[in-house]
Scaffold this motif. Structure first.
Motif, PDB file in Angstrom:
ATOM      1  N   UNK A 104      39.011  56.685  34.737  1.00  0.00           N
ATOM      2  CA  UNK A 104      40.280  56.000  34.507  1.00  0.00           C
ATOM      3  C   UNK A 104      41.180  56.039  35.730  1.00  0.00           C
ATOM      4  N   UNK A 105      41.258  57.185  36.384  1.00  0.00           N
ATOM      5  CA  UNK A 105      42.052  57.302  37.615  1.00  0.00           C
ATOM      6  C   UNK A 105      41.514  56.358  38.685  1.00  0.00           C
ATOM      7  N   UNK A 106      40.203  56.307  38.816  1.00  0.00           N
ATOM      8  CA  UNK A 106      39.596  55.462  39.858  1.00  0.00           C
ATOM      9  C   UNK A 106      39.884  53.980  39.616  1.00  0.00           C
ATOM     10  N   UNK A 107      39.759  53.525  38.359  1.00  0.00           N
ATOM     11  CA  UNK A 107      40.030  52.121  38.048  1.00  0.00           C
ATOM     12  C   UNK A 107      41.523  51.829  38.202  1.00  0.00           C
ATOM     13  N   UNK A 108      42.365  52.808  37.873  1.00  0.00           N
ATOM     14  CA  UNK A 108      43.797  52.640  38.083  1.00  0.00           C
ATOM     15  C   UNK A 108      44.159  52.448  39.544  1.00  0.00           C
ATOM     16  N   UNK A 109      43.333  52.987  40.443  1.00  0.00           N
ATOM     17  CA  UNK A 109      43.555  52.824  41.883  1.00  0.00           C
ATOM     18  C   UNK A 109      43.094  51.461  42.382  1.00  0.00           C
ATOM     19  N   UNK A 110      41.995  50.946  41.828  1.00  0.00           N
ATOM     20  CA  UNK A 110      41.426  49.713  42.380  1.00  0.00           C
ATOM     21  C   UNK A 110      41.845  48.457  41.624  1.00  0.00           C
ATOM     22  N   UNK A 111      42.252  48.608  40.352  1.00  0.00           N
ATOM     23  CA  UNK A 111      42.590  47.430  39.542  1.00  0.00           C
ATOM     24  C   UNK A 111      43.724  46.596  40.150  1.00  0.00           C
ATOM     25  N   UNK A 112      44.869  47.190  40.549  1.00  0.00           N
ATOM     26  CA  UNK A 112      45.933  46.363  41.142  1.00  0.00           C
ATOM     27  C   UNK A 112      45.501  45.680  42.434  1.00  0.00           C
ATOM     28  N   UNK A 113      44.588  46.311  43.179  1.00  0.00           N
ATOM     29  CA  UNK A 113      44.096  45.703  44.414  1.00  0.00           C
ATOM     30  C   UNK A 113      43.228  44.481  44.127  1.00  0.00           C
ATOM     31  N   UNK A 114      42.496  44.509  43.005  1.00  0.00           N
ATOM     32  CA  UNK A 114      41.552  43.424  42.709  1.00  0.00           C
ATOM     33  C   UNK A 114      42.266  42.091  42.512  1.00  0.00           C
ATOM     34  N   UNK A 115      43.544  42.127  42.114  1.00  0.00           N
ATOM     35  CA  UNK A 115      44.323  40.899  41.977  1.00  0.00           C
ATOM     36  C   UNK A 115      45.441  40.819  43.021  1.00  0.00           C
ATOM     37  N   UNK A 116      46.069  41.955  43.309  1.00  0.00           N
ATOM     38  CA  UNK A 116      47.193  41.972  44.244  1.00  0.00           C
ATOM     39  C   UNK A 116      46.820  41.544  45.651  1.00  0.00           C
ATOM     40  N   UNK A 117      45.615  41.887  46.098  1.00  0.00           N
ATOM     41  CA  UNK A 117      45.200  41.504  47.453  1.00  0.00           C
ATOM     42  C   UNK A 117      44.973  39.998  47.567  1.00  0.00           C
ATOM     43  N   UNK A 118      44.665  39.352  46.445  1.00  0.00           N
ATOM     44  CA  UNK A 118      44.546  37.888  46.467  1.00  0.00           C
ATOM     45  C   UNK A 118      45.903  37.257  46.758  1.00  0.00           C
ATOM     46  N   UNK A 119      46.951  37.822  46.163  1.00  0.00           N
ATOM     47  CA  UNK A 119      48.310  37.323  46.426  1.00  0.00           C
ATOM     48  C   UNK A 119      48.769  37.674  47.836  1.00  0.00           C
ATOM     49  N   UNK A 120      48.264  38.775  48.373  1.00  0.00           N
ATOM     50  CA  UNK A 120      48.682  39.241  49.701  1.00  0.00           C
ATOM     51  C   UNK A 120      48.051  38.396  50.812  1.00  0.00           C
ATOM     52  N   UNK A 121      46.782  38.051  50.652  1.00  0.00           N
ATOM     53  CA  UNK A 121      46.057  37.389  51.741  1.00  0.00           C
ATOM     54  C   UNK A 121      45.948  35.872  51.601  1.00  0.00           C
ATOM     55  N   UNK A 122      46.237  35.335  50.409  1.00  0.00           N
ATOM     56  CA  UNK A 122      46.019  33.899  50.205  1.00  0.00           C
ATOM     57  C   UNK A 122      47.307  33.229  49.745  1.00  0.00           C
ATOM     58  N   UNK A 123      47.519  31.954  50.105  1.00  0.00           N
ATOM     59  CA  UNK A 123      48.777  31.254  49.811  1.00  0.00           C
ATOM     60  C   UNK A 123      48.930  30.948  48.321  1.00  0.00           C
ATOM     61  N   UNK A 124      50.186  30.689  47.862  1.00  0.00           N
ATOM     62  CA  UNK A 124      50.460  30.441  46.440  1.00  0.00           C
ATOM     63  C   UNK A 124      49.647  29.304  45.846  1.00  0.00           C
ATOM     64  N   UNK A 125      49.398  28.248  46.633  1.00  0.00           N
ATOM     65  CA  UNK A 125      48.683  27.097  46.075  1.00  0.00           C
ATOM     66  C   UNK A 125      47.228  27.422  45.725  1.00  0.00           C
ATOM     67  N   UNK A 126      46.713  28.547  46.227  1.00  0.00           N
ATOM     68  CA  UNK A 126      45.341  28.943  45.894  1.00  0.00           C
ATOM     69  C   UNK A 126      45.278  29.975  44.771  1.00  0.00           C
ATOM     70  N   UNK A 127      46.437  30.443  44.297  1.00  0.00           N
ATOM     71  CA  UNK A 127      46.465  31.563  43.363  1.00  0.00           C
ATOM     72  C   UNK A 127      45.745  31.273  42.044  1.00  0.00           C
TER      73      UNK A 127
END
Length: 373
Positions: A104-127
């Motif tokens: 649970x701790x491990x998934x709690x660490x990677x889960x926000x990255x699995x979606x948040x990094x898409x918003x960080x590296x890619x523009x809104x029109x691709x979201x």
């Protein structure tokens, strides 16, 4: 470079659903092995990770202040593999539950990255397209993990946990292709942050409350019509439907921007109405397919509008909240739905219809607050 980065982020999405769902097919074998233990402890094998995912999600913005993205991802993934597959080497229920907490701790660490990094590296029109892909990979991970765990459990109860070795694929990709940047914008979870994103967070909670009515009840309610193999095929079919919907979600959002927010609650409502009247195979299949469509639309829609609203800070603001809401809904669904159904002497599916109406009203009443800008 962008394509390799996308594959890397999506490889994380492939793993996150496996925290609890991957082991569900092996629960009977695990229960037989630990037959002297309380049934509650056996249920914790599936449900305990969700509790620790929520706790870790709430601390995720603070974690981002101390560590950079690749470091967080690699730490979480290595803990994921070691705690997941490590159960293979134990024969003690308490050690097993500690390992499940660490998952649970491990998934709690990677889960926000699995979606948040898409918003960080890619523009809104691709979201929209990217969140759809992320949700599709999540569903595909569930199909692969459930299938493999079921086969491995046939060898021995502890072999099912070797499915977590799939995490090595993501470890290699992250080590090679994920930049090691420090995410900004996270001051921790606050009431102001919850107030800002409450339409998406409440929606995600309701989506998971609704969705988990299905896996916790379908095998029991369909057993008088379908064989064990038939039940498995229909349930896997739901994941396939949700996967396909995720693949085309970007097109759906572009084609139906004004009504897509109502698709998930309406599909949940129709699906549970079919299952309530499920006196034939067609009703069961139709209901399952509609639940798959609802999940396939609901999760990426809420991730999309949340990520666009938060911008590049999504990984440290809205995504931990959405992840926590997702697993809180998963954790509480049977605790809310089953007592409610018993109290009014109706089926869990009819409670699902009622909650679908609440979700539909919530979507309507928060439409202005959910508008992206």
């Amino acid at each position: 470079m962008k394509r390799r980065l996308l594959f890397t982020i999506l490889s994380i999405s492939l793993l996150t659903v496996m925290a609890g769902a991957a082991i569900a097919p092996a629960l009977g074998v695990i229960s037989n092995h630990f037959n002297r233990c309380s049934p509650l402890l056996i249920q914790f094998v599936v449900s305990l990770p969700a509790f620790f995912i929520i706790l870790t999600n709430l601390l995720f913005p603070l974690l981002c202040k101390q560590m950079k993205t690749r470091t967080i991802a690699l730490t979480g993934l290595m803990l994921y593999v070691s705690a997941g597959a490590g159960v293979f080497f134990t024969d003690n229920i308490w050690t097993l539950l500690v390992m499940r907490a660490l998952i649970g701790v491990s998934v709690g660490m990677i889960m926000p990255l699995s979606t948040g990094l898409l918003a960080y590296y890619y523009p809104p029109e691709q979201q929209a397209s990217l969140m759809g892909l992320s949700a599709a990979m999540n569903q595909m991970g569930g199909v692969i993990a459930t299938f493999l765990a079921g086969i491995l459990a046939g060898i021995g109860w502890n072999y099912a946990f070797l499915v977590y070795l799939l995490g090595f694929i993501a470890i290699i990709l992250v080590a090679l292709f994920l930049p090691n940047e420090r995410l900004s914008g996270g001051a921790g979870i606050s009431l102001g942050l919850i107030r800002l994103f409450h339409p998406s967070v409440t929606g995600m909670f309701l989506v998971m409350i609704l969705f988990f009515i299905y896996p916790t009840n379908f095998a029991l309610t369909a057993s008088h019509i379908l064989s064990g193999t038939g039940i498995t095929l229909v349930m896997v079919g739901l994941d396939v439907v949700a996967f396909l919907v995720g693949l085309v979600f970007g097109s759906l959002m572009r084609s139906f921007p004004s009504i897509i927010k109502y698709m998930a609650p309406l599909a949940f409502m129709a699906g549970y109405l079919c299952l309530t009247s499920g006196a034939c195979i067609i009703a069961l299949i139709a209901g399952s397919a509609l639940i798959g469509i609802a999940n396939g639309v609901g999760v990426p829609y809420l991730n999309t509008i949340g990520s666009i609203k938060a911008g590049r800070d999504a990984a440290t603001t809205v995504m931990p909240l959405l992840s926590a809401a997702l697993y809180l809904g998963q954790f509480l669904s049977p605790l809310i739905v089953s007592p409610a159904a018993a109290a009014v002497h109706t089926s869990p599916y009819m409670i699902g219809v009622v909650i679908s109406i609440i979700y539909l009203l919530q979507s309507f009443l928060t439409r202005n607050k959910q508008m992206t800008h």
